[in-house]
Design a protein around this motif. Structure first.
Motif, short mmCIF file in Angstrom:
data_model
loop_
_atom_site.label_atom_id
_atom_site.label_comp_id
_atom_site.label_asym_id
_atom_site.label_seq_id
_atom_site.Cartn_x
_atom_site.Cartn_y
_atom_site.Cartn_z
N GLU A 116 -5.50 -0.74 -3.90
CA GLU A 116 -4.84 -1.60 -4.89
C GLU A 116 -3.54 -0.99 -5.40
O GLU A 116 -2.66 -1.70 -5.86
N LYS A 117 -3.41 0.33 -5.33
CA LYS A 117 -2.21 0.99 -5.85
C LYS A 117 -1.15 1.22 -4.77
O LYS A 117 -0.06 1.67 -5.07
N CYS A 118 -1.46 0.93 -3.52
CA CYS A 118 -0.51 1.11 -2.43
C CYS A 118 0.40 -0.11 -2.33
O CYS A 118 -0.04 -1.24 -2.47
N TRP A 119 1.69 0.11 -2.10
CA TRP A 119 2.63 -1.01 -1.97
C TRP A 119 2.46 -1.63 -0.59
O TRP A 119 2.02 -1.00 0.35
N GLN A 120 2.81 -2.88 -0.52
CA GLN A 120 2.77 -3.64 0.72
C GLN A 120 4.16 -4.21 0.97
O GLN A 120 4.90 -4.49 0.03
N GLN B 149 5.13 -7.12 1.71
CA GLN B 149 5.35 -8.42 1.08
C GLN B 149 5.66 -8.30 -0.41
O GLN B 149 6.13 -9.25 -1.02
N ASP B 150 5.43 -7.11 -1.00
CA ASP B 150 5.78 -6.91 -2.40
C ASP B 150 7.30 -7.02 -2.62
O ASP B 150 7.75 -7.29 -3.72
N PHE B 151 8.08 -6.80 -1.57
CA PHE B 151 9.54 -6.81 -1.69
C PHE B 151 10.16 -8.10 -1.15
O PHE B 151 11.38 -8.21 -1.12
N ASP C 3 8.57 -15.04 -2.77
CA ASP C 3 7.30 -15.76 -2.64
C ASP C 3 7.41 -16.79 -1.51
O ASP C 3 8.26 -17.68 -1.55
#
Length: 65
Positions: A28-32, A34-36, A39
């Motif tokens: 849950e704390k790792c970035w993905q 699609q976070d950047f 939408d």
């Protein structure tokens, strides 16, 4: 302590998982990636992505011999 025993035989009996798991971050704390990104459900998604995509394509063309 016995000194004529190889070093590996004197190590504590633990599995690699017991040693590695405490230092791993929770998923849950790792970035993905699609976070950047914008939408994908938004109506202007293609417009928001087309600008950076065109810039990357232009850069790739410049780098080609």
């Amino acid at each position: 302590m016995v000194t004529n025993v190889p070093h590996a035989a004197r190590l504590p009996l633990t599995t690699p998982g017991e040693q590695v798991l405490p230092i791993l971050k929770p998923v849950e704390k790792c970035w993905q990636p699609q976070d950047f990104l914008p939408d994908p459900e938004s109506p202007d998604f293609l417009d928001a992505v087309s600008g950076p995509l065109a810039a990357c394509l232009d850069a790739a063309v410049v780098m080609l011999p």
